[in-house]
Design an enzyme around this catalytic site. Structure first.
Site, PDB file in Angstrom:
ATOM      1  N   ASP A 110       0.871 -12.442 -12.620  1.00 25.10           N
ATOM      2  CA  ASP A 110       1.803 -11.902 -11.642  1.00 25.10           C
ATOM      3  C   ASP A 110       2.080 -12.906 -10.529  1.00 25.10           C
ATOM      4  O   ASP A 110       3.199 -13.015 -10.030  1.00 25.10           O
ATOM      5  CB  ASP A 110       1.271 -10.584 -11.067  1.00 25.10           C
ATOM      6  CG  ASP A 110      -0.141 -10.706 -10.502  1.00 25.10           C
ATOM      7  OD1 ASP A 110      -0.896 -11.603 -10.926  1.00 25.10           O
ATOM      8  OD2 ASP A 110      -0.498  -9.900  -9.631  1.00 25.10           O
ATOM      9  N   THR A 133      -3.352  -4.243  -6.223  1.00 28.42           N
ATOM     10  CA  THR A 133      -4.748  -3.875  -6.002  1.00 28.42           C
ATOM     11  C   THR A 133      -5.367  -4.827  -4.986  1.00 28.42           C
ATOM     12  O   THR A 133      -6.103  -4.424  -4.085  1.00 28.42           O
ATOM     13  CB  THR A 133      -5.533  -3.931  -7.319  1.00 28.42           C
ATOM     14  OG1 THR A 133      -4.862  -3.121  -8.285  1.00 28.42           O
ATOM     15  CG2 THR A 133      -6.950  -3.422  -7.121  1.00 28.42           C
ATOM     16  N   THR A 184      -8.628  11.640  14.049  1.00 25.49           N
ATOM     17  CA  THR A 184      -9.213  10.808  12.996  1.00 25.49           C
ATOM     18  C   THR A 184      -8.151  10.186  12.100  1.00 25.49           C
ATOM     19  O   THR A 184      -8.208   8.991  11.792  1.00 25.49           O
ATOM     20  CB  THR A 184     -10.189  11.643  12.148  1.00 25.49           C
ATOM     21  OG1 THR A 184     -11.227  12.140  12.996  1.00 25.49           O
ATOM     22  CG2 THR A 184     -10.807  10.796  11.044  1.00 25.49           C
TER      23      THR A 184
END
Length: 257
Positions: A110, A133, A184
Protein backbone atom coordinates in the site's frame (compact mmCIF):
# COMPACT_ATOMS: atom_id res chain seq x y z
CA UNK A 1 -11.55 -2.39 -17.71
CA UNK A 2 -8.86 -2.78 -15.06
CA UNK A 3 -9.70 -4.09 -11.58
CA UNK A 4 -7.52 -2.94 -8.68
CA UNK A 5 -7.87 -4.54 -5.25
CA UNK A 6 -6.13 -3.53 -2.04
CA UNK A 7 -6.42 -5.92 0.93
CA UNK A 8 -5.80 -4.15 4.23
CA UNK A 9 -6.01 -5.56 7.73
CA UNK A 10 -9.47 -4.09 8.33
CA UNK A 11 -10.83 -3.12 4.91
CA UNK A 12 -10.53 -4.43 1.36
CA UNK A 13 -10.86 -1.80 -1.37
CA UNK A 14 -12.14 -2.73 -4.82
CA UNK A 15 -11.78 -0.21 -7.65
CA UNK A 16 -12.63 -0.47 -11.33
CA UNK A 17 -10.82 1.68 -13.91
CA UNK A 18 -11.35 2.21 -17.60
CA UNK A 19 -8.36 1.60 -19.85
CA UNK A 20 -7.62 5.33 -19.90
CA UNK A 21 -7.57 5.59 -16.10
CA UNK A 22 -11.07 6.86 -15.36
CA UNK A 23 -12.31 5.55 -12.00
CA UNK A 24 -15.65 3.82 -12.55
CA UNK A 25 -16.31 2.89 -8.94
CA UNK A 26 -14.59 2.26 -5.64
CA UNK A 27 -16.03 0.05 -2.92
CA UNK A 28 -14.91 -1.04 0.54
CA UNK A 29 -15.59 -4.39 2.19
CA UNK A 30 -14.52 -5.72 5.56
CA UNK A 31 -11.42 -7.91 5.29
CA UNK A 32 -12.22 -11.52 6.13
CA UNK A 33 -9.08 -13.41 7.24
CA UNK A 34 -10.90 -16.71 6.59
CA UNK A 35 -11.83 -15.83 3.02
CA UNK A 36 -12.55 -18.78 0.72
CA UNK A 37 -12.48 -18.73 -3.07
CA UNK A 38 -16.27 -18.95 -3.35
CA UNK A 39 -16.84 -16.24 -0.73
CA UNK A 40 -14.41 -14.02 -2.58
CA UNK A 41 -16.23 -14.63 -5.88
CA UNK A 42 -19.63 -13.89 -4.31
CA UNK A 43 -18.33 -10.65 -2.77
CA UNK A 44 -16.85 -9.45 -6.07
CA UNK A 45 -20.00 -10.29 -8.02
CA UNK A 46 -22.06 -8.47 -5.40
CA UNK A 47 -19.95 -5.31 -5.70
CA UNK A 48 -20.23 -5.33 -9.49
CA UNK A 49 -23.98 -5.82 -9.26
CA UNK A 50 -24.25 -2.97 -6.74
CA UNK A 51 -22.50 -0.56 -9.10
CA UNK A 52 -24.21 -1.96 -12.21
CA UNK A 53 -20.93 -2.95 -13.80
CA UNK A 54 -20.14 -6.04 -15.83
CA UNK A 55 -17.44 -8.25 -14.34
CA UNK A 56 -16.99 -9.78 -17.80
CA UNK A 57 -15.61 -6.39 -18.94
CA UNK A 58 -12.50 -6.79 -16.76
CA UNK A 59 -9.47 -7.44 -18.96
CA UNK A 60 -6.75 -7.23 -16.32
CA UNK A 61 -6.24 -6.89 -12.59
CA UNK A 62 -3.71 -5.90 -9.94
CA UNK A 63 -3.66 -6.92 -6.32
CA UNK A 64 -2.07 -5.31 -3.28
CA UNK A 65 -2.22 -7.13 0.04
CA UNK A 66 -0.84 -6.87 3.56
CA UNK A 67 -2.79 -9.99 4.62
CA UNK A 68 -0.86 -12.92 3.09
CA UNK A 69 -3.29 -15.70 4.18
CA UNK A 70 -6.02 -14.47 1.82
CA UNK A 71 -3.91 -13.12 -1.04
CA UNK A 72 -4.02 -16.47 -2.85
CA UNK A 73 -7.82 -16.70 -2.63
CA UNK A 74 -8.20 -13.34 -4.34
CA UNK A 75 -5.58 -14.22 -6.95
CA UNK A 76 -7.36 -17.47 -7.84
CA UNK A 77 -10.73 -15.72 -7.99
CA UNK A 78 -9.41 -12.98 -10.26
CA UNK A 79 -7.98 -15.62 -12.59
CA UNK A 80 -11.37 -17.34 -12.57
CA UNK A 81 -13.05 -14.13 -13.76
CA UNK A 82 -10.40 -12.71 -16.09
CA UNK A 83 -8.55 -15.81 -17.32
CA UNK A 84 -5.21 -14.58 -15.98
CA UNK A 85 -3.56 -14.21 -12.61
CA UNK A 86 -3.42 -10.62 -11.34
CA UNK A 87 -0.27 -8.60 -11.03
CA UNK A 88 0.71 -8.65 -7.36
CA UNK A 89 2.49 -5.66 -5.88
CA UNK A 90 5.84 -6.82 -4.53
CA UNK A 91 9.47 -7.44 -5.45
CA UNK A 92 10.00 -7.71 -9.20
CA UNK A 93 7.19 -5.31 -10.15
CA UNK A 94 8.37 -2.20 -11.97
CA UNK A 95 7.52 0.94 -10.01
CA UNK A 96 9.55 3.64 -11.74
CA UNK A 97 10.84 4.61 -8.30
CA UNK A 98 14.20 4.42 -6.65
CA UNK A 99 13.21 2.77 -3.38
CA UNK A 100 15.74 3.28 -0.61
CA UNK A 101 14.80 0.34 1.57
CA UNK A 102 17.19 -2.17 3.11
CA UNK A 103 14.77 -5.05 2.53
CA UNK A 104 12.33 -4.28 -0.31
CA UNK A 105 9.83 -7.01 0.51
CA UNK A 106 9.30 -5.47 3.96
CA UNK A 107 7.86 -2.31 2.42
CA UNK A 108 4.07 -2.48 2.44
CA UNK A 109 2.46 -2.74 -0.97
CA UNK A 110 0.00 0.00 0.00
CA UNK A 111 2.93 2.33 0.72
CA UNK A 112 4.46 1.52 -2.68
CA UNK A 113 1.20 2.15 -4.56
CA UNK A 114 0.59 5.47 -2.81
CA UNK A 115 4.18 6.56 -3.45
CA UNK A 116 3.78 5.83 -7.17
CA UNK A 117 0.60 7.94 -7.29
CA UNK A 118 2.16 10.85 -5.40
CA UNK A 119 5.17 10.81 -7.71
CA UNK A 120 2.84 11.03 -10.73
CA UNK A 121 0.23 13.53 -9.54
CA UNK A 122 1.83 15.84 -6.96
CA UNK A 123 4.83 18.19 -6.79
CA UNK A 124 7.84 16.72 -5.02
CA UNK A 125 9.43 16.63 -2.52
CA UNK A 126 6.26 15.27 -0.98
CA UNK A 127 5.17 13.47 2.15
CA UNK A 128 2.42 10.89 1.76
CA UNK A 129 0.43 9.73 4.77
CA UNK A 130 -1.31 6.36 4.68
CA UNK A 131 -3.79 6.13 7.54
CA UNK A 132 -4.97 2.57 8.09
CA UNK A 133 -4.38 0.13 10.95
CA UNK A 134 -1.05 1.94 11.22
CA UNK A 135 -0.23 5.45 10.01
CA UNK A 136 2.80 5.66 7.71
CA UNK A 137 4.57 8.86 6.71
CA UNK A 138 6.69 8.44 3.56
CA UNK A 139 9.08 11.08 2.22
CA UNK A 140 9.33 11.26 -1.56
CA UNK A 141 11.94 13.26 -3.42
CA UNK A 142 11.81 13.21 -7.22
CA UNK A 143 11.02 9.56 -8.13
CA UNK A 144 12.77 8.42 -4.96
CA UNK A 145 11.28 6.84 -1.85
CA UNK A 146 13.62 8.11 0.86
CA UNK A 147 12.09 6.29 3.82
CA UNK A 148 9.14 6.35 6.17
CA UNK A 149 8.01 6.55 9.78
CA UNK A 150 5.25 4.35 11.21
CA UNK A 151 3.00 4.95 14.20
CA UNK A 152 -0.15 3.22 15.55
CA UNK A 153 -3.38 4.19 13.86
CA UNK A 154 -6.19 6.16 15.48
CA UNK A 155 -8.41 3.08 15.76
CA UNK A 156 -5.68 1.28 17.70
CA UNK A 157 -5.41 4.21 20.10
CA UNK A 158 -9.17 4.35 20.65
CA UNK A 159 -9.36 0.59 21.13
CA UNK A 160 -6.48 0.59 23.60
CA UNK A 161 -8.08 3.35 25.69
CA UNK A 162 -11.34 1.48 26.17
CA UNK A 163 -9.72 -1.97 26.44
CA UNK A 164 -7.13 -1.13 29.07
CA UNK A 165 -9.05 1.59 30.88
CA UNK A 166 -11.69 -0.17 32.93
CA UNK A 167 -13.78 2.99 33.32
CA UNK A 168 -13.27 4.34 29.80
CA UNK A 169 -16.07 3.69 27.26
CA UNK A 170 -15.78 2.77 23.61
CA UNK A 171 -16.18 5.95 21.58
CA UNK A 172 -16.20 7.18 18.01
CA UNK A 173 -14.22 10.14 16.75
CA UNK A 174 -16.09 13.45 16.66
CA UNK A 175 -14.83 17.01 16.58
CA UNK A 176 -14.34 18.94 19.80
CA UNK A 177 -13.80 22.68 20.17
CA UNK A 178 -11.33 22.63 23.04
CA UNK A 179 -8.74 20.31 24.57
CA UNK A 180 -10.29 21.12 27.96
CA UNK A 181 -12.72 18.19 28.03
CA UNK A 182 -15.25 18.33 30.85
CA UNK A 183 -16.64 14.83 30.49
CA UNK A 184 -14.99 11.49 29.79
CA UNK A 185 -16.02 11.16 26.15
CA UNK A 186 -15.00 14.69 25.16
CA UNK A 187 -11.74 14.32 27.07
CA UNK A 188 -10.92 11.10 25.20
CA UNK A 189 -11.78 12.69 21.87
CA UNK A 190 -9.70 15.76 22.68
CA UNK A 191 -6.72 13.64 23.64
CA UNK A 192 -6.84 11.63 20.42
CA UNK A 193 -7.55 14.57 18.08
CA UNK A 194 -5.10 17.07 19.56
CA UNK A 195 -2.55 14.37 20.33
CA UNK A 196 -2.54 12.81 16.88
CA UNK A 197 -2.67 16.13 15.03
CA UNK A 198 0.33 17.28 17.04
CA UNK A 199 2.10 14.02 16.27
CA UNK A 200 1.35 14.46 12.56
CA UNK A 201 2.88 17.94 12.60
CA UNK A 202 5.96 16.73 14.48
CA UNK A 203 6.59 13.71 12.25
CA UNK A 204 6.24 15.83 9.09
CA UNK A 205 8.69 18.38 10.48
CA UNK A 206 11.16 15.66 11.50
CA UNK A 207 11.05 14.00 8.07
CA UNK A 208 11.80 17.32 6.41
CA UNK A 209 14.70 17.95 8.77
CA UNK A 210 16.14 14.49 8.12
CA UNK A 211 15.74 14.80 4.34
CA UNK A 212 17.13 18.33 4.27
CA UNK A 213 14.27 19.80 2.22
CA UNK A 214 10.76 21.05 2.94
CA UNK A 215 7.95 19.09 1.31
CA UNK A 216 6.09 20.98 -1.39
CA UNK A 217 3.07 18.76 -0.80
CA UNK A 218 1.75 16.75 2.12
CA UNK A 219 -1.02 14.42 0.96
CA UNK A 220 -2.95 11.85 2.93
CA UNK A 221 -5.20 8.92 2.13
CA UNK A 222 -7.04 6.31 4.14
CA UNK A 223 -9.40 6.48 7.09
CA UNK A 224 -9.60 8.82 10.05
CA UNK A 225 -7.25 11.51 8.76
CA UNK A 226 -9.90 14.01 7.55
CA UNK A 227 -11.14 14.44 11.11
CA UNK A 228 -7.66 15.47 12.21
CA UNK A 229 -6.97 18.18 9.64
CA UNK A 230 -8.63 21.10 11.38
CA UNK A 231 -6.33 20.46 14.34
CA UNK A 232 -3.08 20.21 12.34
CA UNK A 233 -0.96 23.30 11.87
CA UNK A 234 0.49 21.95 8.64
CA UNK A 235 -1.70 21.99 5.52
CA UNK A 236 -2.49 18.41 4.51
CA UNK A 237 -4.35 17.54 1.32
CA UNK A 238 -6.69 14.54 1.36
CA UNK A 239 -6.89 12.24 -1.66
CA UNK A 240 -9.39 9.46 -1.05
CA UNK A 241 -8.44 7.58 -4.25
CA UNK A 242 -4.66 7.91 -4.02
CA UNK A 243 -3.86 4.25 -3.30
CA UNK A 244 -6.06 2.76 -6.02
CA UNK A 245 -4.79 5.32 -8.55
CA UNK A 246 -1.30 4.09 -7.72
CA UNK A 247 -2.38 0.51 -8.35
CA UNK A 248 -3.73 1.48 -11.76
CA UNK A 249 -0.44 3.19 -12.63
CA UNK A 250 1.52 0.12 -11.51
CA UNK A 251 -0.65 -2.06 -13.73
CA UNK A 252 0.01 0.17 -16.74
CA UNK A 253 3.75 0.21 -16.05
CA UNK A 254 3.97 -3.58 -15.98
CA UNK A 255 1.43 -4.91 -18.46
CA UNK A 256 2.53 -6.01 -21.90
CA UNK A 257 0.64 -4.21 -24.67
Amino acid sequence: MILAIDIGNIRTTIALFSEDGRLSFQSELGTNPKMTDDRCAIDLMGVFQLYRAEIESVRGSILSSVVPPITAAYARTLKRFTGALPLVVGPGLKTGLNIKAEIHNQLGSDIVASAVAVSAFYPTPAIVINSRTAVTFSYMSENTFEGCAIMPGVDIALGALSHYGAQLPQISIAQVNTPLGRNTVDSMRAGVLYGYSGAFDRVIESLEEAAGALARTVVSTGSRTPELYRYCRREIRYDHDLLVKGLYLLYKKNIRH
